[in-house]
Write an enzyme that holds these catalytic residues in place. Structure first.
Site, PDB file in Angstrom:
ATOM      1  CG  LEU A 222      -2.138   0.571   1.472  1.00 27.98           C
ATOM      2  CD1 LEU A 222      -3.101  -0.005   0.461  1.00 27.98           C
ATOM      3  CD2 LEU A 222      -2.654   0.273   2.887  1.00 27.98           C
ATOM      4  CG  HIS A 223       3.069   2.969  -2.869  1.00 28.60           C
ATOM      5  ND1 HIS A 223       2.685   1.835  -3.540  1.00 28.60           N
ATOM      6  CD2 HIS A 223       3.476   3.832  -3.827  1.00 28.60           C
ATOM      7  CE1 HIS A 223       2.865   2.005  -4.835  1.00 28.60           C
ATOM      8  NE2 HIS A 223       3.343   3.217  -5.050  1.00 28.60           N
TER       9      HIS A 223
END
Ligand code: UD1
Length: 391
Positions: A222-223
């Protein structure tokens, strides 16, 4: 563009990297361009967009990328400042190197920044992984992709849909070359050296839980700003991940910007669970081993959508769109946005039936860089001939 052959230079092809996903793409290209016979002179420029050792050093070693010839050391900043800083520092490099072309990969800020400088100096731009479109202009990467493709002279595409995208934007067909996917070149080359999950998870509390053959594990990455910058969205995703972890343990290598956001927004508590293993960002071979052994991957990464399709591992994409539609149409990917019920339904399906199966897309065969070199050699040859006639 750049048909004025007097602008043709005899220097090397400057290959640009800046951020983690660039390394997997440049590795097979540099290796192939340097290969004898017909080797092509190259110099590697690292902008320094990513600079943490775990976002950099291991990748260069594991992927056997030669150390950069030129480092711009820009570091983090706002998009405008980072892009401007790269441009300012790259221009003198162009002046000193007099390159025959500048080759950029992917869609990060370093890609557009260096492409723009090259184009303004009349140096041909080569774009690898051109033509991908999410049609979501709120993504910084979409802007980078569209603009880079507009100023590129040679565009190498990974999937047929990119061809139509580029034609609709007015790119001439003879500039576009369908060569396959260099990311998958790297994956195939590294598969035999992938680090087994037992090694990567050795230090994790509850390691037996993650490594039990019955339970298996889910990988989470997740980024994207759209997922971690808005506190409500980020909270919703983390609460969903917690629910997923009740069904299957979750292994989460945390990107630096995500770690920072979780701390700033005070959301770390949601990740404190014996069924969620938080890791530092991993090297390529560690990640490849973990993904290969996973039952399912939950991600907002572009590269992982492709790698899971190549490996046949079900992938749930936490975005509302994808610029890589072939991974959904032919591969194992399902794009779900933030819909908790859909995510849980897919996880349940994975646990019961093994989940979505797919096939490996055309030309994702480990030979994309070989095709790129063939095209480049012909292109360089043609330019030489034009130059000879002009003189
Ligand atoms: C960038 C790319 C994105 C790619 C991602 C992979 C752009 C617009 N985005 O996003 O397309 O999917 O890389 O990682 O180019 N940081 C560190 N150490 C580092 C690098 C970053 O701590 O080595 C932190 C900094 O707080 C920084 C933030 O991460 O401000 C964001 O870094 P940045 O390079 O701007 O974008 P990414 O989110 O990594």
């Amino acid at each position: 563009m750049n048909d004025d052959v007097s602008a043709f230079n005899h220097g090397p092809i400057l290959c640009v990297v800046g951020a983690r996903p660039n390394y997997m793409k440049i590795a097979p290209i540099i290796k192939e361009l340097k290969r004898i016979p017909d080797s092509i002179s190259t110099r590697l420029v690292h902008t320094g967009q990513h600079y943490d050792p775990e976002m950099n050093d291991a990748f260069f070693t594991q992927l056997q990328i030669p150390p950069p010839d030129i480092e711009l050391n820009v570091g983090s900043a706002s998009h405008a400042v980072q892009t401007a800083e790269i441009m300012q520092r790259f221009e003198p490099v162009i002046e000193a190197e007099n390159p025959a072309a500048v080759l950029v990969v992917g869609d990060v800020n370093s890609t557009i920044a260096c492409a723009l400088v090259a184009s303004k100096r009349q140096i041909p731009v080569i774009h690898v992984e051109a033509g991908l479109r999410s049609y979501d202009r709120s993504m910084p990467e979409e802007i980078n992709r569209v603009l880079t493709d507009q100023i590129a002279e040679l565009l190498f595409i990974t999937e047929p849909e990119a061809h139509g995208n580029l034609l609709r934007e007015g790119v001439a067909a003879d500039r576009i070359h369908f060569v396959g996917n260099v990311m998958i070149d790297t994956l195939r080359r590294c598969q035999a050296r992938a680090v087994p999950p037992q090694v990567t998870l050795a230090a994790v509390d509850q390691r037996d839980l993650f490594l039990s053959a019955d339970a298996g594990y889910c990988i989470l990455t997740l980024h994207r700003p759209s997922n971690v910058d808005d506190p409500r969205v980020f909270r919703h995703i983390l609460e969903t991940v917690r629910t997923v972890s009740e069904r299957i343990p979750v292994v989460f290598p945390v990107h630096p910007r995500t770690r920072k956001q979780a701390a700033t927004l005070n959301l770390q508590g949601l990740l404190e669970s014996p069924r969620i293993a938080l890791l530092q960002p991993l090297g390529y071979l560690e990640m490849l081993g973990l993904v290969s052994g996973a039952q399912v991957v939950l991600t907002d990464s572009g590269g992982l959508q492709e790698e899971t399709t190549a490996l046949g591992i079900p992938c749930i994409t936490l975005r509302h769109n994808t610029e890589r539609p072939v991974t959904e149409e032919q591969g194992t990917n399902t794009v779900v946005g933030h819909d908790r019920q859909r995510i849980l339904a897919i996880v349940d399906d994975v646990l019961q039936t093994g989940g979505k199966r797919g096939r490996v897309p055309e030309l994702w065969d480990g030979k994309a860089a070989v095709r790129i070199k063939q095209v480049l050699n012909e292109w360089l040859q043609q330019r030489q001939e034009k130059l000879a006639i002009a003189n």
